[in-house]
Design a protein around this motif. Structure first.
Motif, mmCIF file in Angstrom:
data_model
loop_
_atom_site.group_PDB
_atom_site.id
_atom_site.type_symbol
_atom_site.label_atom_id
_atom_site.label_comp_id
_atom_site.label_asym_id
_atom_site.label_seq_id
_atom_site.Cartn_x
_atom_site.Cartn_y
_atom_site.Cartn_z
ATOM 1 N N LEU A 27 4.650 -10.121 -0.968
ATOM 2 C CA LEU A 27 4.378 -10.304 0.458
ATOM 3 C C LEU A 27 5.504 -9.801 1.366
ATOM 4 C CD1 LEU A 27 2.582 -13.767 0.454
ATOM 5 C CD2 LEU A 27 1.585 -11.466 0.484
ATOM 6 N N ILE A 28 6.655 -9.495 0.780
ATOM 7 C CA ILE A 28 7.762 -9.017 1.627
ATOM 8 C C ILE A 28 7.414 -7.644 2.204
ATOM 9 C CG2 ILE A 28 10.205 -8.354 1.715
ATOM 10 C CD1 ILE A 28 10.814 -10.302 -0.480
ATOM 11 N N ARG A 29 7.640 -7.488 3.523
ATOM 12 C CA ARG A 29 7.463 -6.205 4.193
ATOM 13 C C ARG A 29 8.845 -5.645 4.511
ATOM 14 N NH1 ARG A 29 3.456 -6.776 2.194
ATOM 15 N NH2 ARG A 29 1.331 -6.804 3.016
ATOM 16 N N TYR A 30 8.994 -4.320 4.428
ATOM 17 C CA TYR A 30 10.297 -3.697 4.594
ATOM 18 C C TYR A 30 10.328 -2.755 5.783
ATOM 19 C CZ TYR A 30 10.749 -5.353 -0.158
ATOM 20 O OH TYR A 30 10.779 -6.152 -1.261
ATOM 21 N N GLU A 31 11.501 -2.703 6.415
ATOM 22 C CA GLU A 31 11.755 -1.670 7.408
ATOM 23 C C GLU A 31 12.962 -0.898 6.898
ATOM 24 O OE1 GLU A 31 12.351 -2.757 11.743
ATOM 25 O OE2 GLU A 31 14.379 -2.090 11.243
ATOM 26 N N ILE A 32 12.855 0.436 6.855
ATOM 27 C CA ILE A 32 14.043 1.235 6.511
ATOM 28 C C ILE A 32 14.448 2.016 7.737
ATOM 29 C CG2 ILE A 32 15.015 3.035 5.037
ATOM 30 C CD1 ILE A 32 13.257 2.156 2.824
ATOM 31 N N GLY B 98 -5.042 2.569 0.111
ATOM 32 C CA GLY B 98 -3.789 2.248 -0.595
ATOM 33 C C GLY B 98 -2.719 1.790 0.364
ATOM 34 N N PRO B 99 -1.539 1.410 -0.162
ATOM 35 C CA PRO B 99 -0.440 0.953 0.708
ATOM 36 C C PRO B 99 0.084 2.082 1.606
ATOM 37 C CG PRO B 99 0.244 0.968 -1.617
ATOM 38 C CD PRO B 99 -1.202 1.335 -1.595
ATOM 39 N N ASP B 121 -5.973 -1.872 8.855
ATOM 40 C CA ASP B 121 -5.725 -3.182 8.244
ATOM 41 C C ASP B 121 -4.211 -3.305 8.085
ATOM 42 O OD1 ASP B 121 -5.370 -5.368 6.663
ATOM 43 O OD2 ASP B 121 -6.453 -4.579 4.922
ATOM 44 N N ARG B 122 -3.592 -4.147 8.914
ATOM 45 C CA ARG B 122 -2.128 -4.199 8.902
ATOM 46 C C ARG B 122 -1.547 -4.681 7.578
ATOM 47 N NH1 ARG B 122 0.254 -9.039 10.343
ATOM 48 N NH2 ARG B 122 2.042 -8.017 11.250
ATOM 49 N N GLU B 123 -2.353 -5.325 6.782
ATOM 50 C CA GLU B 123 -1.889 -5.785 5.460
ATOM 51 C C GLU B 123 -1.495 -4.602 4.560
ATOM 52 O OE1 GLU B 123 -1.595 -9.078 4.304
ATOM 53 O OE2 GLU B 123 -1.782 -9.391 6.480
ATOM 54 N N ARG B 124 -2.054 -3.419 4.875
ATOM 55 C CA ARG B 124 -1.754 -2.228 4.069
ATOM 56 C C ARG B 124 -0.340 -1.703 4.316
ATOM 57 N NH1 ARG B 124 -4.840 -1.540 -0.235
ATOM 58 N NH2 ARG B 124 -7.055 -1.355 0.206
ATOM 59 N N MET B 143 5.347 4.170 -3.772
ATOM 60 C CA MET B 143 5.234 2.926 -2.998
ATOM 61 C C MET B 143 4.071 2.976 -2.008
ATOM 62 S SD MET B 143 8.339 1.116 -3.373
ATOM 63 C CE MET B 143 9.638 1.883 -2.431
ATOM 64 N N GLY B 144 3.620 4.159 -1.646
ATOM 65 C CA GLY B 144 2.518 4.273 -0.696
ATOM 66 C C GLY B 144 2.532 5.632 -0.045
ATOM 67 N N ARG B 145 1.532 5.883 0.810
ATOM 68 C CA ARG B 145 1.477 7.144 1.542
ATOM 69 C C ARG B 145 2.108 6.935 2.904
ATOM 70 N NH1 ARG B 145 -4.421 6.561 -0.200
ATOM 71 N NH2 ARG B 145 -4.439 7.576 -2.241
ATOM 72 N N CYS B 146 2.795 7.962 3.392
ATOM 73 C CA CYS B 146 3.535 7.845 4.648
ATOM 74 C C CYS B 146 2.856 8.700 5.717
ATOM 75 C CB CYS B 146 4.954 8.331 4.395
ATOM 76 S SG CYS B 146 5.933 8.570 5.859
ATOM 77 N N VAL B 147 2.739 8.169 6.920
ATOM 78 C CA VAL B 147 2.205 8.955 8.026
ATOM 79 C C VAL B 147 3.372 9.316 8.938
ATOM 80 C CG1 VAL B 147 0.579 9.032 9.939
ATOM 81 C CG2 VAL B 147 -0.006 7.777 7.869
ATOM 82 N N THR B 148 3.510 10.601 9.228
ATOM 83 C CA THR B 148 4.642 11.067 10.026
ATOM 84 C C THR B 148 4.301 12.422 10.652
ATOM 85 O OG1 THR B 148 7.050 11.316 9.984
ATOM 86 C CG2 THR B 148 5.857 12.309 8.147
ATOM 87 N N VAL B 149 5.198 12.962 11.484
ATOM 88 C CA VAL B 149 4.943 14.294 12.028
ATOM 89 C C VAL B 149 5.417 15.343 11.024
ATOM 90 C CG1 VAL B 149 4.864 13.821 14.518
ATOM 91 C CG2 VAL B 149 7.071 14.163 13.397
ATOM 92 N N GLU B 150 4.604 16.385 10.911
ATOM 93 C CA GLU B 150 4.825 17.437 9.907
ATOM 94 C C GLU B 150 6.237 18.038 10.003
ATOM 95 O OE1 GLU B 150 2.014 20.609 10.465
ATOM 96 O OE2 GLU B 150 1.937 20.982 8.311
ATOM 97 N N GLY B 151 6.721 18.230 11.229
ATOM 98 C CA GLY B 151 7.999 18.907 11.439
ATOM 99 C C GLY B 151 9.199 18.133 10.939
ATOM 100 N N SER B 152 9.002 16.868 10.556
ATOM 101 C CA SER B 152 10.142 16.067 10.087
ATOM 102 C C SER B 152 10.468 16.340 8.619
ATOM 103 C CB SER B 152 9.852 14.575 10.272
ATOM 104 O OG SER B 152 8.761 14.183 9.459
ATOM 105 N N LEU B 153 9.589 17.080 7.936
ATOM 106 C CA LEU B 153 9.837 17.394 6.519
ATOM 107 C C LEU B 153 9.659 18.893 6.278
ATOM 108 C CD1 LEU B 153 7.981 14.339 4.941
ATOM 109 C CD2 LEU B 153 10.430 14.749 4.838
#
Lengths: 204, 204
Positions: A27-32, B98-99, B121-124, B143-153
């Motif tokens: 249940l722990i949520r993380y911020e990096i 998924g997460p 669903d914020r639980e994700r 750990m999960g899929r990340c949503v971000t702007v393309e130019g950051s990678l």
């Protein structure tokens, strides 16, 4: 809970710690929050960040900490077609043949200046950077070679940019640190317990 | 002079501006301080940073600014062997299988929440991030899929991680901004003059 971290090879280890902690405490949520060690320390002092993953040298006398067994190797980042990319490693004199992009942070810069020694010519430094991704864009644009820690540019396409270790080798260490006697949240307390256990500091 | 910038596709354009400015004013030295738009604004207010490259939405009413003609496209970052990587794009429902790893920053998160709509669903959301490099390590650890702007990678090795655009497409804009009536250094004044000229705002 909030973790402040540099862009480091030891973030890989942090990922392993979080992943294993998730099986124990799902249940722990993380911020990096990615930041330089100075800024992360400031955020820990203000109570904005529970735990810091800090590149040394950094003054951590007010903190409880664990030094990680991960080598942060310094490298030069250059376009893949840079003549220096044909070498296995690069020396201070090699780097002084063109414009340079170096880290902003004082403590870390001093380590680098000491590595450069008498070869160093500050006129070569045309740009300083706090994070490698944006610096790598300046390298790709042909603005100069960048010196940074290898772990800040994981999963890089070697056809675009080349990372070559410095010679003589220069490595740094990093620490996981948190405030002594901080009233931590339950999540942060559980995470610190878990990371000590993960790193073999306590019995599980 | 000091530039505060997010990790954005428009940093490529910033690189072009700096590069061309270097031919005109070779003595100017640059600092690129990578930070979220909130933090860069704070640094501009304190006089620590001359110019900010900010991802919108951000309140810039106190600033003089130029909105850049660069699309910041939102993508999902996943391991190259994720089944979703076989798709050309991913939908909100795909991502809810998924997460998830989402950005910390409030204004930007609201844009994303609006894109997710009723699928959200914020639980994700198991982790939030301020910069994509460390988030990408968490993605690679599974750990999960990340949503971000393309130019950051930029310059990512496609054999390790895959970036897939969101569908319906979600894009943001960015601005170059600086304080009105700030007593700038000569270097910053020359740079602002140059960037206006480069971006076609004034006669050279």
């Amino acid at each position: 809970m909030s973790i402040g971290a540099g862009e480091l090879a030891s973030v890989q280890l942090l990922g392993d710690i979080i992943k294993s902690c998730r099986t124990k405490h799902p249940l722990i949520r993380y911020e990096i929050f990615t930041a330089s060690a100075d800024l992360t320390k400031e955020r820990m002092d203000k109570g904005l960040t529970d735990i810091g993953l800090l590149l040394e040298p950094i003054n951590i006398e007010k903190y409880e900490f664990i030094r990680l067994d991960v080598k942060e190797r310094w490298v030069a980042v250059m376009p893949a077609d840079d003549p220096l990319a044909a070498r296995e490693y690069v020396t201070a004199d090699d780097l002084m043949t063109g414009p340079l992009i170096l880290p902003i942070r004082g403590g870390v810069r001093n380590e680098l200046l000491s590595w450069f020694g008498s070869s160093f010519d500050r006129e070569r430094v045309i740009l300083t950077h706090s994070m490698s991704t944006n610096a790598s864009i300046m390298v790709q644009k042909g603005m100069g070679r960048c010196v940074t820690v290898e772990g800040s540019l994981p999963y890089l396409d070697n056809n675009v940019l080349a990372l070559r270790p410095l010679y003589p080798e220069l490595t740094s260490t990093s620490v996981l640190a948190w405030k002594r006697q901080q009233p931590f949240s339950l999540a942060a307390t559980k995470f610190i317990e878990h990371l000590k256990c993960f790193l073999g500091m306590t019995e599980s």
